[in-house]
Design an enzyme around this catalytic site. Structure first.
Site, mmCIF file in Angstrom:
data_model
loop_
_atom_site.group_PDB
_atom_site.id
_atom_site.type_symbol
_atom_site.label_atom_id
_atom_site.label_comp_id
_atom_site.label_asym_id
_atom_site.label_seq_id
_atom_site.Cartn_x
_atom_site.Cartn_y
_atom_site.Cartn_z
ATOM 1 N N GLN A 155 0.827 -1.203 0.000
ATOM 2 C CA GLN A 155 0.000 0.000 0.000
ATOM 3 C C GLN A 155 0.870 1.267 0.000
ATOM 4 O O GLN A 155 0.520 2.274 0.607
ATOM 5 C CB GLN A 155 -0.937 0.003 1.208
ATOM 6 N N SER A 156 1.967 1.217 -0.723
ATOM 7 C CA SER A 156 2.903 2.339 -0.757
ATOM 8 C C SER A 156 2.282 3.596 -1.372
ATOM 9 O O SER A 156 1.849 3.589 -2.519
ATOM 10 C CB SER A 156 4.149 1.948 -1.558
#
Length: 437
Positions: A155-156
Site C-alpha cells: 500500500q505504498s
C-alpha cells in the site's frame, strides 16, 4: 492527562465540549496563494496574499496553467552552496499547501500546534512524495527515460504517486510491491493505493517480505532495470520513498515555501519545532537541513514508523553527505521510535486515535505515517509536558489517506452507528430541487 503509563487512550474530554476544542480564540487559518513561477522567489513583483477562513478568496494569482510544466530551478539563497543543485523541476503539486491552527485537546500549557497540509498537495498524486517527485521526474525526463521503476510496500503511497506522475508525463511505471508470502502469488486486489496504480496502468511485480529482506530494494530494482534494458526500454530507478539526495530537495524547497508563508502571514507566527513522520528519510533530511540553513531555525522532530532511529540517523547522514552539506544529522534532527507493532501494522489504540482526531478536529490522519507520528507526539507531550510547554509546533501532514482503506475492517468497530430513517406514512410528498425520479 492524555496518556497514562502502559496504555494510551483518547480521554472522554476529547469528544466532549467540542465547541471549546474546535473554536479557539484565534479561529482564522492561514491560507496562502502565490503567483506563477512558484519556484522563484526573487522577483520583486512577487507577493503572497493571506485570507481568513471567513473571507472569500477572489485572488487568481496562480492561473494553474503551469501545472505539469518543466521549469529551470533556482535554489533559495541560503541553500546555494549545496551541491549538486537540480537544474529543473516539474510542477506536479498544488502548492503552496495551507497552514492552519490544529485544535488538538489537552496540550501542555500555552502550547500551540499548527498543521502544514501536504496531504492537500493533490488528489491521486498527493502527499509528501509529490515534492520529491517534482525533482526526480524532471531528472528522469532529462535523461531520456521512457519508464520509471520504484519499490515499496503493497500500500505504498510513494509507488501510487510515482505511477500517477509517470503517466502524467507519458511514461510507463513498474512497481515492485512487497507483500506476505501467503499472498505473493495472488491477485493483490484493488484496495486503496492499488486501485489507483492499476487504473493508471502501472506494471505491478510482487515480492514477498522474506525475499525483500534477503535481497534488498537496491538489488531488486537493479534486477528489474537490467531486464527492461534488455527489452529495449530506458528505465529510470527511483529509490524507496523517493529518498535520495536529489529527492531531498523537495523538502528543502518546502522550507522555502514555509518561510515565505510565515513572512507574509498575519501575526508573524514563529515555530519552535517541526514534527513529521519518518518512513524513508528524505523528507526529514530536507526539512532538517532547510530549517538549519534558513531563517526558520526550528528544531525538527521525526517519529520513525519503520526501522529504528540509529538507522535513520545514518541514512539521513548519507543524504546530507551526498549534498555536501557539511552537517551532522544528529545535530539537526531528533528521531524517536513510533513504529509500534511494525511498519503499516496498527494497534487498536492507534486506529482509535486516528478516528477520535478526525471526529474532533476534522483532520483525517493516515494510519501508517502521520497517524503514528501524531500519536507519538501527543503521547510524548502527556509524558513530558514541560518539554513542550509554551512551544509553537508545526506538524507536517504527509498524506496517505488511501492507506485507510486497507484498515476498514480494523477501524469499523470504532466508527459511528447508523440507522434507518423513520418517516411517518402520513408525511405529505413535496417535490423540489434534487428530485431523482
Amino acid at each position: 492527562m492524555l496518556c497514562c503509563s502502559g496504555s494510551f487512550r483518547i480521554p472522554p474530554q476529547l469528544t466532549k465540549n467540542k465547541a471549546l476544542l474546535i473554536f479557539p480564540s484565534h479561529p482564522a487559518a492561514l491560507t496562502l496563494t502565490q503567483p506563477n513561477n512558484k519556484h522563484k522567489h526573487k522577483h520583486k513583483h512577487e507577493r503572497f496574499q493571506i485570507h481568513s477562513l471567513m473571507e472569500v478568496n477572489t485572488s487568481h494569482s496562480n492561473s494553474g496553467l503551469d501545472f505539469l510544466s518543466k521549469k529551470p530551478y533556482s535554489p533559495p539563497s541560503w541553500a546555494s552552496h549545496i551541491s549538486p543543485i537540480p537544474s529543473h523541476t516539474f510542477s506536479l503539486g498544488h502548492l503552496p499547501t495551507p497552514i492552519h491552527k490544529w485544535n488538538l485537546p489537552n496540550l501542555p500549557n500555552n502550547t500551540e500546534v499548527w498543521l502544514k497540509r501536504d496531504d492537500l498537495s493533490g488528489m491521486q498524486l498527493s502527499g509528501n512524495k509529490v515534492r520529491k517527485l517534482e525533482f526526480l521526474m524532471a531528472d528522469a525526463v532529462q535523461k531520456g527515460a521512457d519508464c520509471i521503476i520504484t519499490i515499496g510496500g503493497i500500500q505504498s503511497n510513494h509507488c501510487r504517486a510515482t505511477a500517477v506522475a509517470a503517466k502524467y508525463l507519458n511514461l510507463d511505471s513498474y512497481l515492485i510491491l512487497r507483500t506476505s508470502k501467503v499472498l505473493v502469488d495472488q491477485d493483490p486486489g484493488l484496495t486503496g493505493n492499488l486501485l489507483v496504480e492499476r487504473l493508471v496502468g502501472a506494471h505491478i511485480e510482487l515480492i514477498s517480505k522474506e525475499e525483500y529482506a534477503k535481497i534488498g530494494s537496491v538489488a531488486l530494482t537493479n534486477t528489474l532495470k537490467e531486464r527492461l534494458i534488455k527489452e529495449g526500454r530506458r528505465p529510470y530507478v527511483i529509490p524507496v520513498g523517493g529518498s535520495d539526495s536529489l529527492g531531498t530537495w523537495g523538502y528543502i524547497q518546502a522550507i522555502r515555501e514555509i518561510e515565505q508563508q510565515l513572512h507574509s502571514g498575519a501575526g508573524k507566527v514563529k515555530f519552535d519545532d517541526i514534527v513529521v513522520a519518518c518512513g524513508s528519510g528524505g523528507t526529514i533530511a530536507g526539512l532538517s537541513l532547510g530549517s538549519r540553513l534558513s531563517s526558520l531555525k526550528a528544531k525538527v522532530h521525526a517519529f520513525s514508523v519503520c526501522d529504528d532511529p540509529d538507522y535513520f540517523y545514518d541514512f539521513v547522514q548519507g543524504l546530507l553527505d551526498g549534498l555536501e552539506a557539511g552537517v551532522d544529522s544528529r545535530n539537526i534532527v531528533n528521531i524517536q521510535n513510533a513504529k509500534g507493532l511494525g511498519y503499516a501494522i496498527n494497534t487498536a489504540e492507534e486506529l482509535t486515535f486516528v478516528k477520535e482526531i478526525a471526529a474532533t478536529t476534522g483532520v483525517i490522519l493516515d494510519p501508517v505515517y502521520s497517524g503514528k507520528a501524531a500519536y507519538g507526539l501527543l503521547k510524548d507531550m502527556a509524558e513530558n509536558p514541560k518539554k513542550w510547554e509554551g512551544r509553537k509546533i508545526l506538524f507536517i501532514h504527509t498524506g496517505g489517506l488511501l492507506g485507510l482503506f486497507d484498515k476498514v475492517e480494523q477501524i469499523a468497530p470504532s466508527l459511528g452507528k447508523y440507522s434507518r430513517m423513520d418517516v411517518c406514512e402520513s408525511v405529505p410528498r413535496k417535490d423540489g430541487i434534487g428530485k431523482m425520479f
